[in-house]
Scaffold this motif. Structure first.
Motif, PDB file in Angstrom:
ATOM      1  N   GLN A  78      29.300  18.340   1.835  1.00 41.27           N
ATOM      2  CA  GLN A  78      30.732  18.484   1.562  1.00 41.27           C
ATOM      3  C   GLN A  78      31.212  19.857   1.131  1.00 41.27           C
ATOM      4  OE1 GLN A  78      28.711  17.021  -0.666  1.00 41.27           O
ATOM      5  NE2 GLN A  78      28.768  18.116  -2.682  1.00 41.27           N
ATOM      6  N   ASP A  79      30.170  20.759   1.039  1.00 41.65           N
ATOM      7  CA  ASP A  79      30.539  22.176   0.686  1.00 41.65           C
ATOM      8  C   ASP A  79      30.335  22.943   1.667  1.00 41.65           C
ATOM      9  OD1 ASP A  79      30.424  21.413  -2.303  1.00 41.65           O
ATOM     10  OD2 ASP A  79      28.474  21.045  -1.854  1.00 41.65           O
ATOM     11  N   GLN A  80      31.105  24.070   1.691  1.00 42.14           N
ATOM     12  CA  GLN A  80      31.393  25.253   2.928  1.00 42.14           C
ATOM     13  C   GLN A  80      30.096  26.552   2.529  1.00 42.14           C
ATOM     14  OE1 GLN A  80      33.352  24.926   5.456  1.00 42.14           O
ATOM     15  NE2 GLN A  80      33.749  22.714   4.658  1.00 42.14           N
ATOM     16  N   LEU A  81      29.573  26.676   3.326  1.00 41.09           N
ATOM     17  CA  LEU A  81      28.832  27.853   3.235  1.00 41.09           C
ATOM     18  C   LEU A  81      29.241  28.936   2.739  1.00 41.09           C
ATOM     19  CD1 LEU A  81      27.096  28.012   7.051  1.00 41.09           C
ATOM     20  CD2 LEU A  81      26.156  26.900   4.929  1.00 41.09           C
ATOM     21  N   GLY A  82      28.694  29.717   1.729  1.00 36.35           N
ATOM     22  CA  GLY A  82      29.157  30.733   0.928  1.00 36.35           C
ATOM     23  C   GLY A  82      29.842  30.201  -0.439  1.00 36.35           C
ATOM     24  N   ASP A  83      30.392  29.002  -0.609  1.00 41.80           N
ATOM     25  CA  ASP A  83      30.804  28.555  -1.783  1.00 41.80           C
ATOM     26  C   ASP A  83      29.465  28.007  -2.769  1.00 41.80           C
ATOM     27  OD1 ASP A  83      33.351  28.835  -0.685  1.00 41.80           O
ATOM     28  OD2 ASP A  83      33.348  26.877  -0.134  1.00 41.80           O
ATOM     29  N   PHE A  84      30.230  27.915  -4.225  1.00 39.93           N
ATOM     30  CA  PHE A  84      29.334  27.221  -4.920  1.00 39.93           C
ATOM     31  C   PHE A  84      29.624  25.744  -5.066  1.00 39.93           C
ATOM     32  CE2 PHE A  84      28.292  25.720  -9.327  1.00 39.93           C
ATOM     33  CZ  PHE A  84      27.307  26.224  -9.549  1.00 39.93           C
ATOM     34  N   PRO A  85      28.693  24.941  -5.198  1.00 39.79           N
ATOM     35  CA  PRO A  85      28.903  23.354  -4.731  1.00 39.79           C
ATOM     36  C   PRO A  85      29.890  22.799  -5.812  1.00 39.79           C
ATOM     37  CG  PRO A  85      26.834  24.092  -5.769  1.00 39.79           C
ATOM     38  CD  PRO A  85      27.109  25.301  -5.478  1.00 39.79           C
ATOM     39  N   ALA A  86      30.417  22.056  -5.519  1.00 36.29           N
ATOM     40  CA  ALA A  86      31.782  21.647  -5.783  1.00 36.29           C
ATOM     41  C   ALA A  86      31.478  20.618  -6.967  1.00 36.29           C
ATOM     42  CB  ALA A  86      32.785  20.888  -4.880  1.00 36.29           C
ATOM     43  N   LYS A  87      30.474  19.799  -7.042  1.00 39.06           N
ATOM     44  CA  LYS A  87      30.144  19.072  -7.999  1.00 39.06           C
ATOM     45  C   LYS A  87      29.033  19.598  -8.900  1.00 39.06           C
ATOM     46  CE  LYS A  87      30.246  15.159  -4.393  1.00 39.06           C
ATOM     47  NZ  LYS A  87      29.637  14.011  -3.773  1.00 39.06           N
ATOM     48  N   TRP A  88      28.860  20.923  -9.053  1.00 40.51           N
ATOM     49  CA  TRP A  88      28.144  21.422 -10.059  1.00 40.51           C
ATOM     50  C   TRP A  88      28.981  22.413 -10.730  1.00 40.51           C
ATOM     51  CZ3 TRP A  88      22.394  21.772  -9.500  1.00 40.51           C
ATOM     52  CH2 TRP A  88      21.993  20.836  -8.440  1.00 40.51           C
ATOM     53  N   SER A  89      28.135  22.686 -11.972  1.00 38.86           N
ATOM     54  CA  SER A  89      28.506  23.888 -12.860  1.00 38.86           C
ATOM     55  C   SER A  89      27.297  24.828 -13.237  1.00 38.86           C
ATOM     56  CB  SER A  89      29.084  23.151 -14.407  1.00 38.86           C
ATOM     57  OG  SER A  89      30.223  22.651 -14.076  1.00 38.86           O
ATOM     58  N   GLY A 118      25.873  31.306  -7.488  1.00 42.74           N
ATOM     59  CA  GLY A 118      25.118  30.682  -6.565  1.00 42.74           C
ATOM     60  C   GLY A 118      25.928  30.373  -5.252  1.00 42.74           C
ATOM     61  N   GLU A 119      25.476  30.053  -4.180  1.00 43.44           N
ATOM     62  CA  GLU A 119      26.017  29.823  -3.309  1.00 43.44           C
ATOM     63  C   GLU A 119      25.398  28.710  -2.276  1.00 43.44           C
ATOM     64  OE1 GLU A 119      26.870  32.948  -0.589  1.00 43.44           O
ATOM     65  OE2 GLU A 119      24.890  33.929  -0.638  1.00 43.44           O
ATOM     66  N   ILE A 120      25.912  28.215  -1.182  1.00 42.12           N
ATOM     67  CA  ILE A 120      25.469  27.257  -0.162  1.00 42.12           C
ATOM     68  C   ILE A 120      25.105  28.038   1.001  1.00 42.12           C
ATOM     69  CG2 ILE A 120      25.880  25.375   1.421  1.00 42.12           C
ATOM     70  CD1 ILE A 120      25.811  24.501  -1.805  1.00 42.12           C
ATOM     71  N   VAL A 121      24.040  27.907   1.409  1.00 39.20           N
ATOM     72  CA  VAL A 121      23.441  28.851   2.492  1.00 39.20           C
ATOM     73  C   VAL A 121      22.863  27.866   3.769  1.00 39.20           C
ATOM     74  CG1 VAL A 121      23.017  30.885   1.081  1.00 39.20           C
ATOM     75  CG2 VAL A 121      21.206  29.339   1.514  1.00 39.20           C
ATOM     76  N   LYS A 131      22.018  22.842   4.956  1.00 38.20           N
ATOM     77  CA  LYS A 131      22.707  23.442   3.942  1.00 38.20           C
ATOM     78  C   LYS A 131      21.636  23.234   2.692  1.00 38.20           C
ATOM     79  CE  LYS A 131      27.387  22.659   5.275  1.00 38.20           C
ATOM     80  NZ  LYS A 131      28.533  21.811   4.943  1.00 38.20           N
ATOM     81  N   TRP A 132      21.608  24.604   2.008  1.00 40.36           N
ATOM     82  CA  TRP A 132      20.613  24.657   0.709  1.00 40.36           C
ATOM     83  C   TRP A 132      21.558  25.267  -0.362  1.00 40.36           C
ATOM     84  CZ3 TRP A 132      15.321  23.321  -0.017  1.00 40.36           C
ATOM     85  CH2 TRP A 132      14.710  22.663   1.443  1.00 40.36           C
ATOM     86  N   PHE A 133      21.091  24.998  -1.554  1.00 42.04           N
ATOM     87  CA  PHE A 133      21.808  25.635  -2.684  1.00 42.04           C
ATOM     88  C   PHE A 133      20.893  26.715  -3.134  1.00 42.04           C
ATOM     89  CE2 PHE A 133      23.244  24.863  -7.401  1.00 42.04           C
ATOM     90  CZ  PHE A 133      24.027  26.104  -7.110  1.00 42.04           C
ATOM     91  N   ASN A 134      21.636  28.069  -3.069  1.00 43.60           N
ATOM     92  CA  ASN A 134      20.681  28.977  -3.659  1.00 43.60           C
ATOM     93  C   ASN A 134      21.224  29.483  -5.090  1.00 43.60           C
ATOM     94  OD1 ASN A 134      19.676  31.674  -3.928  1.00 43.60           O
ATOM     95  ND2 ASN A 134      21.090  32.659  -2.753  1.00 43.60           N
ATOM     96  N   PHE A 135      20.378  29.336  -5.707  1.00 41.71           N
ATOM     97  CA  PHE A 135      20.582  29.633  -7.368  1.00 41.71           C
ATOM     98  C   PHE A 135      20.814  31.201  -7.544  1.00 41.71           C
ATOM     99  CE2 PHE A 135      18.014  25.632  -8.236  1.00 41.71           C
ATOM    100  CZ  PHE A 135      19.149  24.830  -8.490  1.00 41.71           C
ATOM    101  N   GLY A 136      21.762  31.448  -8.437  1.00 38.75           N
ATOM    102  CA  GLY A 136      21.761  32.949  -9.056  1.00 38.75           C
ATOM    103  C   GLY A 136      20.778  32.939 -10.252  1.00 38.75           C
ATOM    104  N   LYS A 137      20.500  34.243 -10.512  1.00 40.44           N
ATOM    105  CA  LYS A 137      19.774  34.510 -11.691  1.00 40.44           C
ATOM    106  C   LYS A 137      20.229  34.130 -12.952  1.00 40.44           C
ATOM    107  CE  LYS A 137      20.596  39.460 -11.608  1.00 40.44           C
ATOM    108  NZ  LYS A 137      20.041  40.699 -11.190  1.00 40.44           N
TER     109      LYS A 137
END
Length: 369
Positions: A44-55, A60-63, A69-75
């Motif tokens: 449901q998430d767009q590339l480059g966005d932070f996933p809508a169902k997370w906090s 981070g962003e979807i790549v 589609k994978w979720f890339n965590f920030g540091k």
């Protein structure tokens, strides 16, 4: 040199590489939950966005990786999926992890925790790195590189917290999540009341009989990152799956005459059985081995995606694949097993959501009288 010695020993003992791998598989005892509660593949998430169902308190962003589609965590962050807000005493939780190439040993591990949070929407930040105030739960870390110069191993650790106080902890070497060797790994977590088992692929890295404190209400799963030595060091996750665990295969199949599960997984549009399903298949095989007069019918089911005729054919092929595995790998006589497929014709719930579809993709094992 070690590899050559290992192969020589296999030859001396009359063992092939396939036989050794099969022995490892036979030890895999993870049994997936049979009813799916949560699925998250970020569709449901767009590339480059932070996933809508997370906090998060980081970023981070979807790549896109290999067409998915994978979720890339920030540091230096904590990441919580709000689709998980309740955890039964018996559950399984799975996800895929991959890391960037040439991951640095001095970057922090990826950690994930099963926690009790009074207010998940705000209290998750208590699990940021170097803070333990008010923590209740267990934290597991995995790292794709060890201090070994061969770089053929990774590391893992765990830490238990009770009201902010440190409990048991340990660290170890693991073989399945290794940068540039096995950079992608399937993580399986199995809670049975106070007991916790954690697997990387088919390797059990932790088996903790008293991981959970009595009377604590563990209701959240979260992920944590620390600092990265190099900016290009990254962790990515995908294919999260939470299910009710502890299926009573023995009682249901032998005494009730039927066992139904969505925990046996196949590749998309394929009869190829996923390796994470082997523990459940082994549990069924053990029942049949211990009850040599019992005969069964294996019935495959699919969701409604695709053409009806194709789904019917696929459901039969999947039942046949299970029969073949039970016979070839576990010695169950083929004559004791019949197969059938119903395709999409007998759903257990409407095919209106990804979770419903996943629960409709199931296998029945029916005792033949």
């Amino acid at each position: 040199m070690k590899a050559k010695i290992f192969i020589l020993l296999m030859c001396i003992c009359g063992l092939s590489k396939a036989q050794v791998n099969n022995d490892i598989t036979r030890k895999f005892d993870f049994v997936q939950g049979d009813k799916i509660l949560v699925l998250e593949n970020f569709s449901q998430d767009q590339l480059g966005d932070f996933p809508a169902k997370w906090s998060t308190n980081s970023g981070g962003e979807i790549v896109a990786l290999n067409g998915e589609k994978w979720f890339n965590f920030g540091k230096n962050g904590v990441f919580i999926p709000h689709v998980i807000n309740n955890l039964p005493d018996n559950f399984t939780f799975e996800f895929d992890v991959t890391s960037s190439a040439n991951f640095n040993f001095y970057s922090n591990p990826l950690s994930f925790a099963i926690a009790e949070l009074a207010k998940p929407s705000t209290d998750y930040v208590k699990w940021k790195q170097f803070n333990r105030l008010g923590r209740n739960g267990i934290e597991i870390g995995i790292h794709p590189k060890s201090v070994s110069t061969s770089n053929s191993k990774g590391t893992t650790n765990y830490q238990i917290y009770n009201n902010g106080n440190y409990g048991d902890k340990n660290k170890a070497i693991q073989n399945e999540f290794v940068s540039d060797v096995k950079a992608t790994v399937h993580v399986s977590i199995w809670r049975q009341k106070n007991r916790l088992r954690v697997y990387l692929n088919q390797e059990k890295i932790w088996d903790l009989p008293t991981a959970f404190v009595q009377d604590k209400k563990y209701n959240s799963i979260l992920f944590q990152t620390g600092n990265f030595k190099k900016e290009e060091d990254k962790y990515y996750i995908n294919n999260l799956r939470l299910a009710v665990g502890d299926p009573d295969t023995r009682h249901q199949l032998i005494n009730e005459g039927k066992f139904v599960s969505s925990g046996i997984l196949f590749d998309v549009n394929s009869a190829n059985i996923k390796s994470e399903s082997l523990g459940l298949i082994k549990a069924i095989a053990v029942i049949l081995q211990e009850n040599p007069t019992v005969k069964i019918k294996i019935i495959g089911h699919t969701d409604s995606d695709g053409e009806e005729k194709t789904n019917l054919k696929l459901s039969v092929q999947r039942a046949e694949a299970l029969k073949k595995m039970l016979s070839a790998d576990f010695g169950i006589e083929a004559a004791r097993m019949q197969t059938d497929g119903k395709g999409e014709s007998v759903p257990v719930m409407p095919n209106t959501s990804e979770i419903n579809k996943a629960n409709n993709r199931r296998v029945e094992f029916v005792k033949i009288k």
